[in-house]
Design a protein around this motif. Sequence first.
Motif, short mmCIF file in Angstrom:
data_model
loop_
_atom_site.label_atom_id
_atom_site.label_comp_id
_atom_site.label_asym_id
_atom_site.label_seq_id
_atom_site.Cartn_x
_atom_site.Cartn_y
_atom_site.Cartn_z
N SER A 182 0.84 -1.20 0.00
CA SER A 182 0.00 0.00 0.00
C SER A 182 0.87 1.24 0.00
N ALA A 183 0.49 2.21 -0.79
CA ALA A 183 1.18 3.50 -0.81
C ALA A 183 0.47 4.45 0.15
N LEU A 184 1.26 5.18 0.92
CA LEU A 184 0.72 6.19 1.83
C LEU A 184 1.14 7.55 1.30
N ILE A 185 0.20 8.27 0.73
CA ILE A 185 0.46 9.56 0.11
C ILE A 185 -0.05 10.65 1.04
N GLY A 186 0.85 11.40 1.63
CA GLY A 186 0.47 12.46 2.55
C GLY A 186 1.04 12.22 3.94
N PRO A 187 0.87 13.21 4.78
CA PRO A 187 0.09 14.41 4.51
C PRO A 187 0.84 15.43 3.64
N TYR A 188 0.06 16.22 2.90
CA TYR A 188 0.60 17.39 2.21
C TYR A 188 0.45 18.53 3.20
N VAL A 189 1.58 19.04 3.67
CA VAL A 189 1.58 20.01 4.76
C VAL A 189 1.70 21.42 4.18
N VAL A 190 0.73 22.26 4.51
CA VAL A 190 0.79 23.69 4.18
C VAL A 190 1.07 24.41 5.48
N PRO A 191 2.32 24.82 5.73
CA PRO A 191 2.68 25.42 7.02
C PRO A 191 1.79 26.59 7.39
N GLY A 192 1.33 26.57 8.62
CA GLY A 192 0.47 27.63 9.11
C GLY A 192 -1.00 27.42 8.82
N GLU A 193 -1.32 26.41 8.00
CA GLU A 193 -2.72 26.19 7.63
C GLU A 193 -3.20 24.79 7.96
N THR A 194 -2.36 23.78 7.74
CA THR A 194 -2.79 22.40 7.95
C THR A 194 -1.91 21.71 8.98
N ALA A 195 -2.34 20.53 9.38
CA ALA A 195 -1.58 19.75 10.35
C ALA A 195 -0.19 19.42 9.82
N CYS A 196 0.82 19.56 10.67
CA CYS A 196 2.17 19.16 10.28
C CYS A 196 2.37 17.69 10.59
N PHE A 234 13.72 -3.93 -0.73
CA PHE A 234 12.34 -3.45 -0.72
C PHE A 234 11.58 -4.02 -1.92
N ALA A 235 10.35 -4.47 -1.66
CA ALA A 235 9.49 -4.98 -2.73
C ALA A 235 8.82 -3.81 -3.43
N ALA A 236 9.63 -3.08 -4.20
CA ALA A 236 9.13 -1.89 -4.89
C ALA A 236 9.55 -1.96 -6.35
N PRO A 237 8.79 -2.70 -7.18
CA PRO A 237 9.14 -2.81 -8.61
C PRO A 237 8.96 -1.47 -9.31
N PRO A 238 9.55 -1.30 -10.48
CA PRO A 238 9.41 -0.04 -11.21
C PRO A 238 7.96 0.34 -11.47
N GLU A 239 7.07 -0.66 -11.58
CA GLU A 239 5.66 -0.36 -11.82
C GLU A 239 5.05 0.44 -10.67
N TYR A 240 5.49 0.15 -9.42
CA TYR A 240 5.02 0.95 -8.29
C TYR A 240 5.41 2.41 -8.49
N GLY A 241 6.65 2.62 -8.91
CA GLY A 241 7.13 3.98 -9.13
C GLY A 241 6.34 4.68 -10.22
N MET A 242 5.99 3.95 -11.28
CA MET A 242 5.24 4.56 -12.38
C MET A 242 3.85 4.96 -11.92
N ILE A 243 3.19 4.09 -11.15
CA ILE A 243 1.85 4.41 -10.66
C ILE A 243 1.89 5.65 -9.77
N LEU A 244 2.77 5.62 -8.79
CA LEU A 244 2.83 6.71 -7.82
C LEU A 244 3.42 7.98 -8.42
N GLY A 245 4.52 7.82 -9.17
CA GLY A 245 5.19 8.99 -9.73
C GLY A 245 4.29 9.80 -10.62
N ASN A 246 3.57 9.14 -11.52
CA ASN A 246 2.70 9.85 -12.46
C ASN A 246 1.48 10.45 -11.76
#
Length: 357
Positions: free
Chosen positions: A223-237, A272-284
Amino acid sequence: MKDDMKSLPRYPRLRRDADVGFVADGSVLVRGYGGSISLTGEFVSEALPELLPKLDGQRQIDALFGEVSPDFRPEFEEFLRIVEARGFLCDGPEPDGPSDGRNAYWQQNALDGGTAHARLAAARVLVAGSGVVGSALKHALIGGGVGHCTQLSRAALCTSLQAPGTAHNGSIDPGGNTASVVRDATLIVLASDAMSLAGVDEVNTITQETRVPWLLVRVDRSSALIGPYVVPGETACFTCYELRARANAERPQEHEALFHAWRRAPAASADFAAPPEYGMILGNWIALDLMRTIVNGRNSAATGRIIALDLHSLATTFREILRLPRCPVCSRQRKMPLARIWDIPRTAARTSAGQNA
């Protein structure tokens, strides 16, 4: 061209991505990125089927109106205005040659391609992570038009933030240092092929000063965990997230031990079990999300939340993260002493009670 038609395209063309369906009851449905419209009437059933193929960008609008019965010209003008307002109509013939679809994509997002490309070209993105995910993300960002995309290993980032001027093998100009790149960045991404948190504390702290938004990307087994995207002063760090997660953990001590281990873990490894396909999915996916953020000035889809993406089923779940009122990193109240009721002088308590009476 009449004055009342000058606002319409001179050579009107119905976009290819607008789907047109004539319904059995005589109405027409036009569907596209700008929504759907349904029209009825004699003009729609009698004149529109012959006019649509002529909306190819090759004919001037005056010539088109000349081919329409005088009785239907007001309805034809109204039709053109409706489809133009929805973004279905453009000016001129379809461009020749191959297209990557980027200009059309930004137009769908209510922005012309030139403005979008200019904003992307001026952006400065720092990708900290030399593994499959970080490399794919950098490649996708550069391919999408981001003008300045620097990739560093997490070790180089940590070392340089602790000791500015340290040499590394990133793509920074000779004589520069990573600390200045962090401060000048439009946004920062910490990417890992596993669960590494190396450098998260340094970035979480320095961005509170520089007000640079940043994103954390990790892979927890499948599973990929994307986030948090932190906006300093506005969102949770990140500290807000970590402390809240620990407070809700069934075994807080084990939770703390795991986070401590992840801070020492590498961001990339052959184990790490991270094939290039994982990178392509997440990167794009992440690159497109971040480019929308840069171009439109909007927050990322991961702002104030963690998006969990199952890399086998592609199912997604969301975990919202609220700011911690007394977070030791991002709260304005972190330096204020805690007020305990038994420490309030009696006179102050009576005064407060009298004011509330």
